[in-house]
Design an enzyme around this catalytic site. Structure first.
Site, PDB file in Angstrom:
ATOM      1  NE  ARG A 275      -2.221  -2.798   2.702  1.00  0.00           N
ATOM      2  CZ  ARG A 275      -2.661  -3.501   3.874  1.00  0.00           C
ATOM      3  NH1 ARG A 275      -3.361  -2.017   5.113  1.00  0.00           N
ATOM      4  NH2 ARG A 275      -2.359  -3.747   4.370  1.00  0.00           N
TER       5      ARG A 275
ATOM      6  CD  GLU B 122      -3.037  -5.464  14.221  1.00  0.00           C
ATOM      7  OE1 GLU B 122      -3.148  -4.647  13.025  1.00  0.00           O
ATOM      8  OE2 GLU B 122      -4.207  -5.044  15.175  1.00  0.00           O
TER       9      GLU B 122
HETATM   10  O1  LIG Z   1       3.146  -1.779  11.751  1.00  0.00           O
HETATM   11  P1  LIG Z   1       3.781  -3.575  11.151  1.00  0.00           P
HETATM   12  O2  LIG Z   1       2.521  -3.964  12.029  1.00  0.00           O
HETATM   13  O3  LIG Z   1       4.879  -3.836  10.335  1.00  0.00           O
HETATM   14  O4  LIG Z   1       2.160  -3.075  10.061  1.00  0.00           O
HETATM   15  C1  LIG Z   1       2.069  -2.105   9.459  1.00  0.00           C
HETATM   16  C2  LIG Z   1       1.945  -3.062   7.575  1.00  0.00           C
HETATM   17  O5  LIG Z   1       0.752  -3.627   7.785  1.00  0.00           O
HETATM   18  C3  LIG Z   1       0.302  -3.419   6.276  1.00  0.00           C
HETATM   19  O6  LIG Z   1       0.916  -4.623   5.404  1.00  0.00           O
HETATM   20  P2  LIG Z   1       0.624  -5.954   5.075  1.00  0.00           P
HETATM   21  O7  LIG Z   1       1.795  -6.540   5.465  1.00  0.00           O
HETATM   22  O8  LIG Z   1      -0.565  -6.201   5.770  1.00  0.00           O
HETATM   23  O9  LIG Z   1       0.970  -5.611   3.268  1.00  0.00           O
HETATM   24  P3  LIG Z   1      -0.136  -5.420   2.342  1.00  0.00           P
HETATM   25  O10 LIG Z   1      -0.075  -4.089   2.220  1.00  0.00           O
HETATM   26  O11 LIG Z   1       0.882  -5.763   1.303  1.00  0.00           O
HETATM   27  O12 LIG Z   1      -1.195  -5.212   2.370  1.00  0.00           O
HETATM   28  C4  LIG Z   1       0.629  -2.639   5.959  1.00  0.00           C
HETATM   29  O13 LIG Z   1       0.135  -1.347   4.932  1.00  0.00           O
HETATM   30  C5  LIG Z   1       2.032  -2.004   6.346  1.00  0.00           C
HETATM   31  O14 LIG Z   1       2.852  -2.327   5.260  1.00  0.00           O
HETATM   32  N1  LIG Z   2      -5.573  -3.074  11.622  1.00  0.00           N
HETATM   33  C1  LIG Z   2      -5.144  -3.197  10.681  1.00  0.00           C
HETATM   34  N2  LIG Z   2      -5.463  -1.983   9.285  1.00  0.00           N
HETATM   35  C2  LIG Z   2      -5.096  -2.350   8.779  1.00  0.00           C
HETATM   36  N3  LIG Z   2      -3.761  -2.928   8.052  1.00  0.00           N
HETATM   37  C3  LIG Z   2      -2.557  -3.281   8.539  1.00  0.00           C
HETATM   38  N4  LIG Z   2      -1.769  -3.907   8.733  1.00  0.00           N
HETATM   39  C4  LIG Z   2      -1.373  -4.466   9.802  1.00  0.00           C
HETATM   40  N5  LIG Z   2      -2.479  -3.969  11.130  1.00  0.00           N
HETATM   41  C5  LIG Z   2      -3.579  -3.311   9.994  1.00  0.00           C
END
Ligand SMILES: O=P(O)(O)OC[C@H]1O[C@H](OP(=O)(O)OP(=O)(O)O)[C@H](O)[C@@H]1O
Ligand SMILES: Nc1ncnc2[nH]cnc12
Length: 184
Positions: free
Chosen positions: A67, A104
Site C-alpha cells: 500500500r 500484527e
Molecule cells: O506496523 P506493522 O505491524 O508492520 O504493520 C503495518 C503494515 O501492515 C500492512 O501491510 P501488509 O503486510 O498487511 O501488506 P500489504 O500492504 O501487502 O497488504 C500495512 O500496509 C503496513 O505495511
Molecule cells: N489494523 C490494520 N488495518 C490495516 N492494515 C494493517 N496492517 C496491520 N494492521 C492493520
C-alpha cells in the site's frame, strides 16, 4: 506551502473504512481503498504529503509493499524525485538486501535492490499504516544499510495502541502520520 487544516484531516479520516475481524478475529482493519477511489479525497491526501516534503527536497521516496507503493509513487512524481519499492521477499530481480520482522497478524521479510539508495541519499519512507512498526523499522534498516539518511517515516494511519509509532520514535525515526485510530 500551507500546512493542513483539521477539515482536511477529518475528511481523510471519514473516508477510511473499518472492517471488523479481518483478516482474523479481533483485528479492526483500517481500509484505505475509499481514499483512493474518490478522486477528491485522493488529491487532498496526496497534497498533505506534498506540502509536508516540498521544501525539504528529499532525494527519494521509499515505499513499503504494497500500500506504500500507491501513495509513495504518486508523491515522488509530484515532488519530481525518484521512487524506490521496498518489496516483500522474492519479487525483486537484481541483488538485494533483506530484513525480517513480525506483523500484527504474521511475519514477513522485505528487501530492496542494493543500488536503489546511494550513500548520503535523503529518503522519506512511506506506508499507509503503522501498527506494530515492524514494517517501517525493517524499511529504516534497509535504507540505512545502503547508506541512506532517513528524513522521516510517513503514513496515513497510526494505531498507537499497538506501540509501533512509539517504538519507531524511540529508535530515532521521526514520524509524520495524519490520522490516529484507537480501540474500536
Ligand atoms: O506496523 P506493522 O505491524 O508492520 O504493520 C503495518 C503494515 O501492515 C500492512 O501491510 P501488509 O503486510 O498487511 O501488506 P500489504 O500492504 O501487502 O497488504 C500495512 O500496509 C503496513 O505495511
Ligand atoms: N489494523 C490494520 N488495518 C490495516 N492494515 C494493517 N496492517 C496491520 N494492521 C492493520
Amino acid at each position: 506551502m500551507a500546512p493542513h487544516t483539521c477539515a482536511q484531516v477529518d475528511y481523510i479520516r471519514h473516508n477510511i473504512r473499518t472492517v471488523a475481524d479481518w483478516p482474523s478475529q479481533g483485528v479492526q482493519f483500517r481500509d484505505i481503498t475509499p481514499l483512493l477511489s474518490n478522486p477528491r479525497v485522493f488529491r487532498v491526501l496526496i497534497d498533505e504529503f506534498v506540502h509536508r516534503y516540498f521544501d525539504e527536497r528529499p532525494d527519494l521516496i521509499a515505499g513499503l509493499d504494497a500500500r506504500g507503493f500507491i501513495i509513495g509513487s504518486v508523491l515522488a512524481y509530484e515532488l519530481n524525485i525518484g521512487f524506490v519499492p521496498i518489496r516483500k521477499k522474492g519479487k525483486l530481480p537484481y541483488a538485494t538486501v533483506e530484513e525480517s520482522y513480525e506483523l500484527e497478524y504474521g511475519s514477513a521479510t522485505v528487501e530492496v535492490h542494493t543500488d536503489a539508495v546511494k550513500p548520503g541519499h535523503r529518503v522519506v519512507l512511506i506506508d499507509d499504516l503503522i501498527a506494530t512498526g515492524g514494517t517501517m523499522m525493517a524499511g529504516k534498516r534497509l535504507v540505512e544499510r545502503l547508506g541512506g539518511v532517513i528524513i522521516e517515516g510517513a503514513a496515513i494511519v497510526d494505531l498507537p495502541e499497538l506501540g509501533g509509532s512509539n517504538k519507531l520514535r524511540a529508535a530515532g525515526l521521526p514520524l509524520y502520520t495524519l490520522v490516529d485510530f484507537s480501540g474500536h
